[in-house]
Design a protein around this motif. Structure first.
Motif, PDB file in Angstrom:
ATOM      1  N   ALA A 293      87.090 -62.807   4.192  1.00 57.94           N
ATOM      2  CA  ALA A 293      88.516 -63.378   4.777  1.00 57.94           C
ATOM      3  C   ALA A 293      89.646 -62.821   6.140  1.00 57.94           C
TER       4      ALA A 293
ATOM      5  N   TYR B 228      96.126 -65.605   1.510  1.00 53.90           N
ATOM      6  CA  TYR B 228      95.417 -65.792   1.460  1.00 53.90           C
ATOM      7  C   TYR B 228      95.281 -67.629   1.445  1.00 53.90           C
TER       8      TYR B 228
ATOM      9  N   TYR C 293      95.882 -64.423   5.510  1.00 53.07           N
ATOM     10  CA  TYR C 293      93.805 -64.026   5.836  1.00 53.07           C
ATOM     11  C   TYR C 293      93.631 -65.671   5.954  1.00 53.07           C
TER      12      TYR C 293
ATOM     13  N   PHE D 128      88.187 -60.281   0.637  1.00 54.44           N
ATOM     14  CA  PHE D 128      88.519 -61.487  -0.222  1.00 54.44           C
ATOM     15  C   PHE D 128      89.555 -60.795  -2.334  1.00 54.44           C
TER      16      PHE D 128
END
Length: 331
Positions: free
Chosen positions: A282, A242, A317, A305
């Protein structure tokens, strides 16, 4: 050859050697400075020969709902202890120059106690080995990870129920736990979460997956990048990576010259908020620029997320947060 020419050549040679020596020392021992902020991209890889950690350098502070003050365990006492069999076990690992009083341990413990009827929370304190000069603490990440793996094995933990959460340099400790567990048992930990893994020295070209946290170190490995270009690791190294707000400067944080750790620490705050929330959504995308332009393509996917992510999710992401808690932007 005249004496004058010879002296000139010697002077040039000495000057060249001096410049090379200065550059070498700069690369070996220092960061470089950009816009008044220290950067670490030119440092060499970790020299694990420098490690000096001992098993007694690791403290294990174990909490369950029935033992609110916790209990310190050792490898010798862990098998006959307050641990709840078959319950989820969350192991949290601080970074460089920190200890178990770090301000994210208690909030993460409290959130997991809300989430689970029963669970084991283990604070790792490796401050004795993790508060040296950075190159020594970085080298200690490997033996410290191996010591913690021995503790887990001695405690007969259900590996699939163990979730290790490591921050910064502690993320690489988590990676070495996973590698050692697999080497000694042929089984993998259930999950490793790296909250802004340290990039300093670990991003050198010779630091392959063998020498840092990697996507093979557990059954599921997720990474949160919030301080790319400063303290945090830049490239994707998990099964899912992420990059909140693009992965570098986080909204609500001051300029790096004022506080160069705010964005680094946000990784923990985002994850803590996610433990009992599904509000962070995300989106997979090729780049932050494409994400901002809503140009992620038809194959783009959305995932929750953090703690409640789909373990089948893979890739890179992005999502946007608020400046202050609650950080999740509810759409």
């Amino acid at each position: 050859m005249t004496i004058v020419k010879l002296k000139l050549m010697m002077n040039k040679s000495s000057l060249f050697c001096t410049i090379i020596l200065i550059i070498y020392c700069f690369i070996l021992t220092n960061s470089y400075v950009y816009n008044g902020v220290k950067k670490y991209g030119y440092l060499p890889g970790v020299d694990f020969i420098l490690a000096d950690a001992k098993k007694t350098d690791v403290l294990y502070h174990v909490f369950t709902k029935n033992v609110s003050e916790g209990q310190y365990l050792t490898e010798e006492t862990v098998s006959d202890s307050i641990l709840i069999a078959n319950a989820p076990t969350i192991i949290v690992i601080h970074g460089w120059m920190s200890n178990e009083t770090t301000n994210w341990y208690e909030p993460i413990k409290n959130e997991y106690f809300k989430k689970y009827f029963d669970c084991n929370i283990i604070y790792i304190d490796w401050s004795k080995a993790g508060s040296n000069e950075f190159q020594i603490s970085a080298a200690n990440s490997k033996p410290i990870g191996e010591f913690i793996a021995d503790f887990i094995i001695a405690g007969n933990f259900h590996l699939e129920s163990v979730h290790v959460i490591g921050h910064s340099l502690g993320s690489h400790v988590a990676g070495f736990i996973g590698k050692s567990i697999y080497e000694k048992t042929s089984k993998k930990l259930g999950r490793i979460t790296g909250t802004d893994p340290s990039g300093r020295m670990f991003e050198a070209s010779n630091m392959t997956s063998e020498f840092r946290l990697a996507d093979t170190d557990a059954e599921f490995v997720d990474i949160i990048h919030t301080d790319v270009g400063n303290y945090g690791f830049e490239k994707p190294i998990g099964m899912i990576d992420y990059y909140p707000n693009g992965g570098s400067s986080q909204p609500g944080c001051p300029l790096l010259q004022i506080d160069d750790k705010c964005s680094h620490k946000r990784s923990n705050l985002y994850f803590i908020e996610s433990i009992n929330s599904n509000d962070f959504i995300a989106t997979s995308c090729e780049s932050w620029e494409n994400f901002k332009e809503v140009n992620c393509g038809n194959d783009s996917k959305n995932v929750t997320f953090g703690e409640n992510v789909d373990f089948q999710a893979r890739g890179v992401y992005y999502f946007i947060t608020n400046d202050n808690p609650p950080f999740a932007q509810i759409k």
